[in-house]
Design a protein around this motif. Structure first.
Motif, short mmCIF file in Angstrom:
data_model
loop_
_atom_site.label_atom_id
_atom_site.label_comp_id
_atom_site.label_asym_id
_atom_site.label_seq_id
_atom_site.Cartn_x
_atom_site.Cartn_y
_atom_site.Cartn_z
N ILE A 166 0.55 5.37 0.45
CA ILE A 166 -0.25 6.56 0.77
C ILE A 166 0.52 7.75 0.20
O ILE A 166 1.53 8.18 0.76
CB ILE A 166 -0.45 6.72 2.28
N GLU A 171 -1.66 -1.12 -3.68
CA GLU A 171 -2.85 -0.28 -3.55
C GLU A 171 -2.38 1.16 -3.34
O GLU A 171 -1.66 1.45 -2.38
CB GLU A 171 -3.69 -0.74 -2.35
N GLN A 181 0.85 -1.20 0.00
CA GLN A 181 0.00 0.00 0.00
C GLN A 181 0.88 1.24 0.00
O GLN A 181 1.88 1.30 0.72
CB GLN A 181 -0.90 0.00 1.23
N ARG A 201 -4.12 11.44 -1.72
CA ARG A 201 -4.73 12.62 -1.12
C ARG A 201 -4.03 13.86 -1.65
O ARG A 201 -2.80 13.88 -1.80
CB ARG A 201 -4.64 12.57 0.41
N VAL A 245 -3.34 4.91 -2.41
CA VAL A 245 -4.33 5.79 -1.80
C VAL A 245 -3.80 7.21 -1.94
O VAL A 245 -2.74 7.54 -1.40
CB VAL A 245 -4.57 5.45 -0.32
N LEU A 251 -4.75 5.97 7.30
CA LEU A 251 -5.15 5.20 6.13
C LEU A 251 -4.34 3.93 5.94
O LEU A 251 -4.68 3.09 5.10
CB LEU A 251 -5.01 6.07 4.86
#
Length: 614
Positions: free
Chosen positions: A433, A452, A431, A456, A454, A474
């Motif tokens: 972020i 993955e 993941q 922002r 994510v 997150l």
């Protein structure tokens, strides 16, 4: 007539002599039968006495075991009570609890609320977690295989000179699969490889296994082709009655049985091996499934001896004289500057040396040693080997992962490509972020197809620390890494850092020793070269890899510069362990840094990557 009479007399004398001889034989036979009957009677009495003695010994052992069990249960209850009190105390001093109390008590009084909130944000020393104490009293522990596993030989002799070492302390835990119990019959080397993979029962014998094993009924019986100890004769040639009884005991309880051939002629153990449900071997010439030796990170790791290494290259014979126990071997592995191993040295021995960070050859080159260490681990750990074995025998192999969520804040769009490229070359990232400009979202998804992503949007009104804090909420992986978009990260960077969680007990891992490059003077520096593989007060924030729960407990300070210094100070106050790994795989890049110039060693004027990225 006289001749016939003489013949008759002679025949009569012979008959009398034979009769006397027969009578003597009859007498001797009767005496022998009498003695045999007496011996049988005594043997029967001795057998009855032996059975009574065995029964008495068993009752005594059962009573001792019951007393020991009660003593352990009492100690455990006391420990659990201490843990409950500690948890309650920890909750009371936790920041969220103190904030809740301040809000509750000051909801009708703004002044009291402000004062309470201010007091609640101050760091409070957390209570120290209780530790299990040795159970007092009880029977002295017997000297059985695996009963004691600590180094004892602290003196080595080279060329008439004596060297005193502080032995490597073999860790007692934790284990990889606490849900699984295995009964193991093995010699010290294999016992060291297996003892951290599950809860392990060892030291039982053909005479007492039926009393010892029920104290914690195992899920698995694993037996090595041992050449010494009470089970050796049971396994070689015709299987012994003790082995047959043990396997029957396991069969009655549905316990899986595994035979592991690691040494000796397989034909010697073939008959015994046929009695097991599953058979494995390290010998490539044997037609059984493979179960090779692997690195056991808890004992084969680069953690140094207290006194460091001597400045000498040793031969393998000098390093490992024949009298050393295996725990002492683990001490010796960490002692020399390098080891010159002869041709024919077993591959497992070379792998164990390399995993301990010891250079192999006549050149103590730390760069080559680090590459060899990495290769030793990538060849497979015992956890990897046991995963495959458990799957083959039908037992669950579930264990904690080292998957990583990466926090990457990109405040400057000009650094976006560089930052995402550093992240894309890492392995184990499940993941990412990413907090950055709008164009970073699609670019990150393109460059990280297997993770993955994510995304922002960057918030200029927030500090970097605040954005990292929002990103932490997150994260879903067990480990969380922070990367700096200005710096350079090698392809093995995260893999090398994750490895430290296999052998350290730290909640946060990073680098206190690292290379740096200052662009203006074109200088390459080395920060704290002696700070490798050690528990230290702080590591660089751009090299942070932490357990997610620990990181959430500490949190990120609301700062753009210096958030890592605040975090390290909080870790020291809260007693959170911080571990510094190796110096390789990372380069801190700045235009100029006066503090770094004064606190690091100048390596050369030129690029840092050839030194750091290996």
């Amino acid at each position: 007539m006289s001749i016939e009479l003489e013949s008759t007399r002679r025949a009569l004398r012979d008959a009398v002599a034979e009769a006397e001889h027969a009578a003597e034989l009859a007498r001797l036979l009767a005496a022998a039968q009498s003695r045999l009957a007496e011996a049988e009677s005594r043997a029967t009495e001795a057998k009855e006495l032996s059975e009574k003695l065995s029964e008495a010994e068993e009752r005594l052992e059962d009573e001792r075991a019951a007393v020991d069990k009660l003593r352990k249960e009492l100690a455990e209850q006391r420990y659990q009570a201490e843990v409950a009190n500690w948890k309650l105390s920890s909750i009371k001093v936790a920041r969220w609890n103190r904030l809740g109390d301040a809000i509750k008590s000051g909801k009708s009084n703004p002044m009291r609320l402000a004062k309470g909130l201010k007091g609640a944000t101050r760091p409070v020393k957390r209570p120290v977690a209780p530790k299990r104490k040795p159970v007092a009293g009880g029977q002295a522990k017997e000297e059985r295989p695996g009963a004691a596993f600590q180094a004892t030989t602290s003196t080595r002799t080279l060329g008439g000179a004596s060297f005193k070492l502080k032995p490597f302390r073999v860790p007692t835990g934790p284990n990889t699969r606490p849900h699984l119990t295995a009964a193991v019959i093995a010699e010290p080397h294999v016992e060291a490889l297996l003892r951290y993979e599950w809860r392990q029962s060892t030291g039982f014998t053909p005479r007492d296994f039926a009393r010892v094993l029920p104290q914690e009924v195992p899920h698995l019986l694993m037996v090595e082709s041992v050449s010494q100890g009470p089970w050796a004769e049971e396994l070689r040639g015709e299987p012994g009655e003790g082995l047959k009884a043990l396997l029957a005991w396991c069969a009655e309880r549905g316990i899986r049985t595994v035979f592991w051939h690691t040494q000796g002629d397989v034909a010697t153990y073939a008959a015994a091996a046929e009695l097991f449900e599953h058979r494995f071997t390290t010998d490539l010439t044997v037609g059984w499934p493979r179960l090779q030796f692997g690195v056991q990170p808890r004992v084969h790791n680069p953690l140094p001896l207290a006194g460091g290494r001597i400045d000498r290259v040793l031969t393998l014979d000098q390093l490992l004289p024949g009298h050393l126990s295996y725990p002492d071997v683990l001490t010796s592995y960490r002692w020399p500057a390098a080891v010159d191993c002869p041709p024919g040295t077993p591959q497992w021995r070379l792998t164990e040396l390399a995993a301990c960070g010891t250079p192999i050859g006549d050149d103590p080159d730390t760069r080559r040693a680090h590459v060899a260490l990495r290769r030793a681990y990538s060849g497979g750990t015992m956890s990897d080997r046991i995963d495959a074995m458990l799957e083959a025998v039908g037992l669950p192999s579930a264990r904690a992962t080292l998957d990583v969520s990466v926090l990457l804040v990109i405040p400057d769009a000009t650094r976006m490509e560089h930052a995402l490229a550093q992240l894309a070359r890492q392995s184990g990232v499940v993941q990412a972020i990413v907090i950055g400009p709008a164009e970073a979202e699609q670019r990150a998804r393109d460059m990280l197809p297997d993770a993955e992503v994510v995304f922002r949007r960057l918030r200029p009104d927030l500090t970097v620390g605040a954005m990292l804090g929002h990103g932490l909420d997150l994260c879903e992986a067990d480990l969380v890494a922070v990367m700096d978009p200005r710096d350079v990260y090698g392809g093995h960077y995260l893999a090398d850092l994750r490895r430290a969680f296999l052998f350290s007990t730290a909640d946060i891992v990073g680098k206190a020793a690292f290379y740096a490059h200052l662009r203006k003077p074109q200088a390459t520096l080395l920060k704290q070269p002696d700070a490798e593989y050690a528990y230290l007060p702080e590591v660089a924030g751009a090299t942070l890899l932490a357990r997610r729960n620990a990181l959430r407990e500490v949190g990120f300070a609301d700062l753009t510069d210096g958030w890592d210094e605040v975090m390290m100070r909080q870790c020291r106050q809260d007693g959170i362990k911080v571990f510094s790994a190796d110096r390789f795989g990372y380069v801190r890049v700045r235009e100029q840094d006066r503090w770094l110039l004064g606190a690091a060693h100048l390596v050369e004027y030129g690029s840092a990557e050839p030194h750091a990225l290996i």
